[in-house]
Design an enzyme around this catalytic site. Structure first.
Site, PDB file in Angstrom:
ATOM      1  N   SER A 144       0.844  -1.188   0.000  1.00 32.70           N
ATOM      2  CA  SER A 144       0.000   0.000   0.000  1.00 32.70           C
ATOM      3  C   SER A 144       0.876   1.233   0.000  1.00 32.70           C
ATOM      4  O   SER A 144       2.002   1.207   0.488  1.00 32.70           O
ATOM      5  CB  SER A 144      -0.890   0.021   1.234  1.00 32.70           C
ATOM      6  OG  SER A 144      -1.467   1.293   1.392  1.00 32.70           O
ATOM      7  N   TYR A 157      -1.331   0.362  10.596  1.00 33.51           N
ATOM      8  CA  TYR A 157      -1.519  -0.303   9.305  1.00 33.51           C
ATOM      9  C   TYR A 157      -0.318  -0.012   8.398  1.00 33.51           C
ATOM     10  O   TYR A 157       0.262  -0.916   7.790  1.00 33.51           O
ATOM     11  CB  TYR A 157      -2.812   0.218   8.671  1.00 33.51           C
ATOM     12  CG  TYR A 157      -3.020  -0.188   7.227  1.00 33.51           C
ATOM     13  CD1 TYR A 157      -3.341  -1.499   6.892  1.00 33.51           C
ATOM     14  CD2 TYR A 157      -2.915   0.762   6.197  1.00 33.51           C
ATOM     15  CE1 TYR A 157      -3.545  -1.855   5.571  1.00 33.51           C
ATOM     16  CE2 TYR A 157      -3.121   0.403   4.873  1.00 33.51           C
ATOM     17  CZ  TYR A 157      -3.433  -0.912   4.563  1.00 33.51           C
ATOM     18  OH  TYR A 157      -3.626  -1.274   3.267  1.00 33.51           O
TER      19      TYR A 157
HETATM   20  N1  LIG Z   1      -8.777  -0.896  -0.348  1.00 32.79           N
HETATM   21  C1  LIG Z   1      -7.787  -0.011  -0.261  1.00 32.79           C
HETATM   22  O1  LIG Z   1      -7.989   1.178  -0.205  1.00 32.79           O
HETATM   23  C2  LIG Z   1      -6.379  -0.495  -0.265  1.00 32.79           C
HETATM   24  C3  LIG Z   1      -5.375   0.430  -0.507  1.00 32.79           C
HETATM   25  C4  LIG Z   1      -4.055  -0.016  -0.548  1.00 32.79           C
HETATM   26  C5  LIG Z   1      -3.766  -1.345  -0.305  1.00 32.79           C
HETATM   27  N2  LIG Z   1      -4.773  -2.217  -0.054  1.00 32.79           N
HETATM   28  C6  LIG Z   1      -4.389  -3.612   0.212  1.00 32.79           C
HETATM   29  O2  LIG Z   1      -4.894  -4.457  -0.794  1.00 32.79           O
HETATM   30  C7  LIG Z   1      -5.288  -5.699  -0.245  1.00 32.79           C
HETATM   31  C8  LIG Z   1      -6.691  -6.035  -0.705  1.00 32.79           C
HETATM   32  O3  LIG Z   1      -7.514  -4.957  -0.501  1.00 32.79           O
HETATM   33  P1  LIG Z   1      -9.075  -5.029  -0.714  1.00 32.79           P
HETATM   34  O4  LIG Z   1      -9.574  -3.648  -0.734  1.00 32.79           O
HETATM   35  O5  LIG Z   1      -9.385  -5.883  -1.832  1.00 32.79           O
HETATM   36  O6  LIG Z   1      -9.486  -5.704   0.654  1.00 32.79           O
HETATM   37  P2  LIG Z   1     -10.787  -6.406   1.149  1.00 32.79           P
HETATM   38  O7  LIG Z   1     -11.817  -6.457   0.106  1.00 32.79           O
HETATM   39  O8  LIG Z   1     -11.120  -5.868   2.474  1.00 32.79           O
HETATM   40  O9  LIG Z   1     -10.227  -7.877   1.365  1.00 32.79           O
HETATM   41  C9  LIG Z   1      -9.312  -8.175   2.377  1.00 32.79           C
HETATM   42  C10 LIG Z   1      -9.134  -9.672   2.350  1.00 32.79           C
HETATM   43  O10 LIG Z   1      -8.262 -10.067   3.377  1.00 32.79           O
HETATM   44  C11 LIG Z   1      -8.800 -11.208   3.971  1.00 32.79           C
HETATM   45  N3  LIG Z   1      -8.313 -11.443   5.293  1.00 32.79           N
HETATM   46  C12 LIG Z   1      -8.277 -10.589   6.329  1.00 32.79           C
HETATM   47  N4  LIG Z   1      -7.758 -11.214   7.407  1.00 32.79           N
HETATM   48  C13 LIG Z   1      -7.473 -12.477   7.033  1.00 32.79           C
HETATM   49  C14 LIG Z   1      -6.937 -13.601   7.682  1.00 32.79           C
HETATM   50  N5  LIG Z   1      -6.555 -13.562   8.961  1.00 32.79           N
HETATM   51  N6  LIG Z   1      -6.770 -14.732   6.980  1.00 32.79           N
HETATM   52  C15 LIG Z   1      -7.140 -14.813   5.711  1.00 32.79           C
HETATM   53  N7  LIG Z   1      -7.647 -13.786   5.039  1.00 32.79           N
HETATM   54  C16 LIG Z   1      -7.823 -12.618   5.703  1.00 32.79           C
HETATM   55  C17 LIG Z   1     -10.260 -10.984   3.946  1.00 32.79           C
HETATM   56  O11 LIG Z   1     -10.932 -12.199   4.139  1.00 32.79           O
HETATM   57  P3  LIG Z   1     -12.316 -12.276   4.924  1.00 32.79           P
HETATM   58  O12 LIG Z   1     -13.368 -12.221   3.871  1.00 32.79           O
HETATM   59  O13 LIG Z   1     -12.265 -13.610   5.564  1.00 32.79           O
HETATM   60  O14 LIG Z   1     -12.337 -11.151   5.867  1.00 32.79           O
HETATM   61  C18 LIG Z   1     -10.416 -10.434   2.548  1.00 32.79           C
HETATM   62  O15 LIG Z   1     -10.458 -11.483   1.627  1.00 32.79           O
HETATM   63  C19 LIG Z   1      -5.102  -5.577   1.229  1.00 32.79           C
HETATM   64  O16 LIG Z   1      -3.878  -6.166   1.586  1.00 32.79           O
HETATM   65  C20 LIG Z   1      -5.018  -4.098   1.480  1.00 32.79           C
HETATM   66  O17 LIG Z   1      -4.190  -3.809   2.574  1.00 32.79           O
HETATM   67  C21 LIG Z   1      -6.062  -1.820  -0.037  1.00 32.79           C
END
Ligand SMILES: NC(=O)c1ccc[n+]([C@@H]2O[C@H](COP(=O)([O-])OP(=O)(O)OC[C@H]3O[C@@H](n4cnc5c(N)ncnc54)[C@H](OP(=O)(O)O)[C@@H]3O)[C@@H](O)[C@H]2O)c1
Ligand SMILES: Cc1cc2nc3c(=O)[nH]c(=O)nc-3n(C[C@H](O)[C@H](O)[C@H](O)COP(=O)(O)OP(=O)(O)OC[C@H]3O[C@@H](n4cnc5c(N)ncnc54)[C@H](O)[C@@H]3O)c2cc1C
Lengths: 295, 449
Positions: A144, A157
């Protein structure tokens, strides 16, 4: 095998309900991907995600995987690789935590660190080993922009992502020349189209204090991807001030950047691309000034 | 035998993968390598001139055959040559030309091995008359999955699966070839310009049978009425008596120049859109409308680019993709549509070649079919190229045509069976001879061969 344009035929997603990952999987299925393994904590959302991808023509299976249970990674992920080659691993799990609460409750903060960093270190190493053994493949890690420089607003974070980012870069160097390609993806604030509509709908300046509640009425009728979307990643990952910035992006844009990165075999991808310049400037801002910046 | 871990790609430099590379110097060493290969199998590799992933094997073994490079016997009377599979065509030319023999088929580079030439069943500018390489193979020795060596002759299923079989039936250790008699190392080249695609097809149809070698450079950047304009070059070996006095003193000396001839000096991938147009314009205008009997050295005619070994690097980090397809006679409409689509898209390409194929050969995965073959190189980084080529594939498959597997690095596997009707035979023969999968390559994994 990947083709000349880096399009994989098989994909393993760690964090199988991640919006960004699913947007990426949809794009890849439209190219060459025929096999998808969604690793995640068992839930209806995970099954729904699998069903959606299946409807697009891929052979999809879910795999029980918990980032916090590092001891199980070797067995769980090893079994996936034992079946057949995996051309691409997308490490997408992560939690944003809640900065305010996490500062009060160290154990909650540790959970963020353990999910985003330690969990990724263990899962990343297991996958790297398996990819190295098969002599090819890409490991794509969602880091990120928050990891680039710690901010007051989300340093718990941010620091976990900083660790993940450094780990991934090092791993990429370690695997250089082994046929395995490691790519760090640094998105800005990612908001799905639906979440964006909600955000612009609220009066400017008033940021929803709590994550948007589950969609009212007719939720069951919504497509799975919309349900996932409605959980609004923005509220979890974005800190308020950046929200209005032009540097926000969408899961689809991140997916497209990933596909381009695969084609070019890039090592680092920023989404949107302009973040690269912005962050290289911000990185050098002196701390007294940085503290006062409205970011 | 040397062993190392290396990252390998094809000539197009896309999709690198890592393998253990063995360099056997004897048949026994090769057999030991095949017997000892792990679950990820092994594949033979020659000089790596295949554009795609045919000669790489991620996580497995790759047998670099270039140390098996002995020419065993040459029958100077009949032109029968027995040689190891790792011998290059370059070496064969050096040795055979002074004796008055020439390789039966040569691609546009002479840096390919005999094993690679059979494995990809390569074709040359004489395909319309002489067929592809394996037509001139009388016998070969094949190292099969169990590690035993079998003698394979034309007319058998194993031969037809091996000719064009991309190394997937086994490792070719040696081959017996029939060469072509020549009395000089010079070519007499006739050049003519065709104003558009139809003109080109007419000229090729009318005149090809009069020449041993024929192919056309086609300007795929020309649009509108000029779409498909080309420069057609056809040639014959010059008999010794017809040489000018100076050349007659050493008629058979094979002296490839150190530098490529002029058109090849400009690596096309460096050319973006506008310069490519200009370059093509110059090349077309620079060619004579009609000229006969120009004398050229053999290497200058057949291998204009071999003097500049690194030119393929010009496409940059992302590498390049070679797209080569063939459609049958009667499918000129499909060919026309594809040429128009490439022209309209303004692809930065300046070395496209169109060739009229004669009868094909029995190799099950052998590429040539009677009809038209078009080949072009494109930088892999070109945005939207993947989808564009997919749509061309549909067009080619719809016309009953096929793409060349030795060049391929991106075909959608679903289309393969339609393009190669003998695919199921190939698969079942492999399942029978090699149930454990001792021979595998990245290409075989990608296309489920
Ligand atoms: N969205 C943003 O603004 C943003 C910006 C920069 C970077 N990112 C990074 O991009 C990645 C994906 O983002 P996203 O927006 O697609 O996120 P998201 O839709 O919230 O998905 C997060 C995923 O992580 C899983 N997860 C959380 N804890 C877990 C655990 N203990 N074991 C297994 N799985 C777990 C969740 O599974 P569950 O369904 O089981 O909860 C979900 O599948 C993340 O790493 C995030 O930090 C996001
Ligand atoms: C500039 C250029 C021009 C070309 N022009 C032409 C052309 O005009 N016509 C044409 O047909 N092709 C052409 N090609 C393609 C080339 O001729 C073929 O790809 C040929 O197979 C390359 O031979 P190689 O020895 O480099 O084999 P590699 O590229 O190393 O291997 C090619 C295939 O042959 C198999 N193979 C190699 N050695 C053996 C062996 N000993 N036993 C079993 N299998 C083996 C490999 O497994 C692989 O599947 C051209 C390529 C280049 C780079």
């Amino acid at each position: 095998m990947k083709d000349a344009f880096g399009a994989p035929q098989s994909l393993l997603v760690l964090g199988g309900t991640s919006e960004i990952a699913l947007a990426t999987a949809r794009r890849l299925i439209a190219l060459r991907t025929r096999t998808v393994r969604l690793a995640g904590r068992p839930s209806p959302a995970l099954d729904a995600a699998a069903a959606d991808l299946r409807a697009r023509g891929a052979d999809v299976r879910t795999v029980g995987f918990d980032a916090l249970d590092a001891a199980s990674h070797e067995a769980v992920l090893g079994a996936v690789f034992a079946e057949d080659d995996i051309d691409m691993v997308l490490l997408a799990f992560g939690i944003a935590g809640d900065q305010g609460r996490d500062e009060e409750e160290p154990l909650a903060a540790v959970r963020v660190a353990q999910t985003n960093y330690t969990g990724a270190v263990s899962a990343g190493l297991v996958c790297a080993g398996a990819l190295q053994a098969q002599g090819h493949g890409s490991l794509v890690v969602l880091s990120s922009v928050a990891g680039e420089r710690a901010r007051r607003a989300d340093f718990i974070y941010g620091s976990s992502k900083a660790g993940l980012d450094a780990f991934t870069q090092g791993l990429g160097d370690a695997l250089h020349g082994t046929g395995v390609h490691v790519m760090v993806v640094r998105p800005g604030v990612v908001r799905s189209a639906t979440a964006q509509a909600t955000a612009t709908g609220t009066a400017s300046g008033t940021v929803p204090a709590a994550p948007p509640t589950a969609p009212r009425g007719g939720a069951a009728l919504l497509a799975p991807e919309r349900i996932v979307a409605a959980r609004s990643a923005s509220a979890r990952f974005a800190s308020a001030p950046l929200e209005a910035s032009p540097l926000t992006t969408t899961p689809e844009a991140v997916a497209e950047a990933i596909v381009t990165g695969l084609r070019r075999r890039s090592e680092t991808v920023w989404v949107p691309g302009s973040l690269r310049a912005v962050m290289s400037a911000l990185r050098h801002v002196p701390r007294p000034l940085f503290r006062r910046l409205p970011i | 035998m040397s062993v190392d871990t290396v990252s390998l790609t094809g000539w197009g430099r896309t999709a690198p993968t890592t393998a253990l590379r063995f360099r056997p110097r004897t048949y026994e060493e090769a057999a030991a390598t095949v017997r000892g290969c792990g679950p990820r199998g092994s594949i033979a590799r020659g000089l790596g001139r295949a554009h795609g992933d045919a000669a790489q094997n991620a996580g497995g073994s790759v047998l670099d055959m270039t140390a098996l490079n002995r020419i065993r016997t040459i029958d100077a009377g009949s032109g029968r040559v027995v040689c190891d599979a790792g011998v290059s065509l370059h070496r064969l030319m050096e040795v055979l030309l002074p004796l008055g023999w020439f390789v039966p088929v040569t691609p546009t580079t002479r840096y390919v091995t005999v094993g690679g030439a059979i494995g990809a069943d390569i074709h040359g500018r004489n395909q319309h008359l002489a067929g592809s390489f394996s037509r001139h193979v009388q016998e070969l020795e094949l190292l099969t999955a169990g590690g035993e060596i079998r003698t394979v002759r034309p007319g058998t299923a194993l031969f037809d699966a091996t000719a064009g079989g991309l190394g997937l039936t086994g490792v070719i250790l040696s081959a017996t070839l029939r060469c072509h008699r020549v009395t000089s190392a010079w070519m007499s080249v006739d050049t003519e310009r065709a104003v558009d695609l139809d003109d080109l097809l007419d000229r090729l149809t009318a005149g090809d049978h009069r020449y041993r070698y024929s192919s056309a450079w086609i300007d795929l950047r020309a649009r509108g009425r000029a779409t498909g304009r080309s420069v057609l070059t056809r040639a014959e070996h010059v008999p010794r008596y017809a040489l000018p006095a100076r050349a007659r003193r050493t008629p058979l000396s094979f002296r490839p120049g150190p530098l490529p001839s002029a058109p090849a000096l400009v690596p096309e991938a460096l050319l973006g859109g506008a310069p490519a147009t200009l370059f093509n314009e110059l090349r077309y205008r620079g060619a004579p409308t009609y000229r006969i009997g120009e004398l050229q050295r053999l290497a200058a005619f057949f291998h204009p680019r071999d003097g500049l070994p690194q030119w393929h690097r010009a496409a940059g980090r992302a590498g390049s993709v070679r797209y080569q397809f063939a459609v049958g006679h009667g499918q000129e409409e499909a060919l026309r549509r594809i040429v128009h689509r490439i022209s309209r898209r303004r692809c930065p390409t300046s070395d496209a070649v169109l060739k009229r194929f004669g009868a094909g050969d029995p190799g099950w995965l052998s590429f040539p079919v009677p009809g038209w073959a078009l080949a072009l190189d494109l930088p892999a980084a070109l945005p939207g190229l993947a989808r564009f080529l997919d749509s061309l594939d549909e067009e080619v498959a719809g016309a009953g045509g096929r793409v060349c597997l030795a060049k391929d690095s991106r075909l959608r596997p679903e289309l393969l069976a339609a393009m190669y009707p003998r695919l199921s035979d190939f698969r079942s023969l492999r399942a029978e001879l090699d149930p454990g999968g001792a021979f595998r390559s990245d290409l075989s994994r990608r296309l489920s061969l």
